[in-house]
Design an enzyme around this catalytic site. Structure first.
Site, PDB file in Angstrom:
ATOM      1  N   LYS A  13       0.865  -1.182   0.000  1.00 38.89           N
ATOM      2  CA  LYS A  13       0.000   0.000   0.000  1.00 38.89           C
ATOM      3  C   LYS A  13       0.891   1.217   0.000  1.00 38.89           C
ATOM      4  O   LYS A  13       1.868   1.296   0.759  1.00 38.89           O
ATOM      5  CB  LYS A  13      -0.882  -0.009   1.247  1.00 38.89           C
ATOM      6  CG  LYS A  13      -1.572   1.296   1.587  1.00 38.89           C
ATOM      7  CD  LYS A  13      -1.346   1.722   3.043  1.00 38.89           C
ATOM      8  CE  LYS A  13       0.088   2.015   3.341  1.00 38.89           C
ATOM      9  NZ  LYS A  13       0.329   2.537   4.715  1.00 38.89           N
ATOM     10  N   ASP A 143      -4.711   0.115   8.402  1.00 44.09           N
ATOM     11  CA  ASP A 143      -4.568  -0.121   6.962  1.00 44.09           C
ATOM     12  C   ASP A 143      -5.336  -1.344   6.469  1.00 44.09           C
ATOM     13  O   ASP A 143      -5.424  -1.555   5.258  1.00 44.09           O
ATOM     14  CB  ASP A 143      -3.088  -0.309   6.591  1.00 44.09           C
ATOM     15  CG  ASP A 143      -2.286   0.979   6.684  1.00 44.09           C
ATOM     16  OD1 ASP A 143      -2.884   2.062   6.548  1.00 44.09           O
ATOM     17  OD2 ASP A 143      -1.057   0.894   6.883  1.00 44.09           O
TER      18      ASP A 143
END
Length: 297
Positions: A13, A143
């Site tokens: 990410k 996340d």
């Protein structure tokens, strides 16, 4: 009950920008971040099969410093599996093999990506409701919800609110980590000690962009609020950013998350691959991956 062997990518990410609000009474921070995901070149691989209990084997080049990953039993993959069992009442087990390629404590959500991959795989393997995985994701880490959805998105709140940003191009990129861990906790504490978060506000949406150059120009007016405290903790990050900014054809260089991984954005994939070749020759001790950023595969 399914008995096949399942596998999935767990891609890095990347926080193209990261705005952080002041610390809240619960010790967490409101966030506003545009998140994209890397391609196969920058991803862990997770496989799983039905088992009587929960277990995991760790392999791959990312295990060169196994002490950084902590006890296997406390790994986010197994924590995600236990949480899904508790939420759904499933009595099935799973045997995972995690092939670790992403650096650890690196600001690119490797552990969260692994946990999200585990939830996707187990939802299929155990035949559970997809809503259960999404329900438990926020408690596993900030996340994990965005990694579970896997779309280019604004990540807001404490990470639990995901607003898709569908009208953006894939962005050629180079991801670089100098081989140094940058734990999140100390970076946030330094940010808080400096009075960080004043004037924080969320974007309502990311404007649509057809061209990479236009998107990157807009990103240039944003920032990563954790970059300065991360550099204070790991000064080598500043050198990485300077090195990236000096590469040919770079449009923007910035740190992702709480560091120490940094990224450089390019207009073309050829430019990113040329930069990868050049930098890999100059710094063979660094983790370097050319990829493109967008929705997860």
């Amino acid at each position: 009950m399914k008995t096949d062997d399942y596998s999935a990518l767990a891609p890095a990410k990347v926080n193209l920008f990261l705005h952080v609000g002041p610390v809240q009474p619960n010790g967490r921070h409101p966030l506003d971040s545009l998140v994209m995901f890397a391609g196969e070149a920058a991803a862990d691989r997770l496989s799983v099969m039905i088992s009587d209990d929960l277990s995991m084997t760790l392999t791959g080049p990312g295990m060169t410093n196994p002490d950084h990953i902590g006890p296997v039993d406390d790994n986010l993959v197994l924590r995600a599996a236990r949480a899904l069992q508790a939420e759904t009442g499933s009595t099935q087990g799973a045997a995972f093999t995690l092939e670790k390629h992403l650096p650890i404590a690196a600001g690119i959500g490797g552990g969260s990506a692994d946990a999200a991959a585990a939830l996707r795989l187990l939802t299929d393997l155990w035949g559970t409701d997809t809503a259960a995985a999404h329900k438990i994701a926020p408690a596993l880490g900030g996340d994990v919800p965005v990694a579970l959805q896997g779309h280019t998105a604004l990540m807001q709140g404490e990470g639990e609110r995901i607003r898709r940003a569908p009208d953006l191009p894939r962005v050629p990129a180079l991801l670089v980590n100098p081989g140094l861990a940058c734990p999140t906790g100390p970076v946030f504490r330094a940010y808080d000690a400096a009075g960080g978060g004043a004037g924080f506000r969320e974007f309502g949406a990311v404007p649509p962009f057809e061209r990479v150059w236009d998107l990157v120009h807009w990103l240039g007016n944003q920032r990563n609020d954790l970059q300065a405290p991360a550099i204070a903790a790991v000064p080598e990050i500043a050198g990485v950013l300077d090195t990236l900014q000096a590469l040919p054809d770079v449009l923007l260089a910035r740190m992702s998350g709480s560091g120490a991984t940094c990224f450089a954005l390019f207009d073309t994939e050829d430019a990113a691959r040329r930069a990868e070749a050049q930098l890999s020759a100059d710094r063979p001790d660094w983790w370097i991956r050319a990829t493109s950023l967008g929705d997860a595969a």
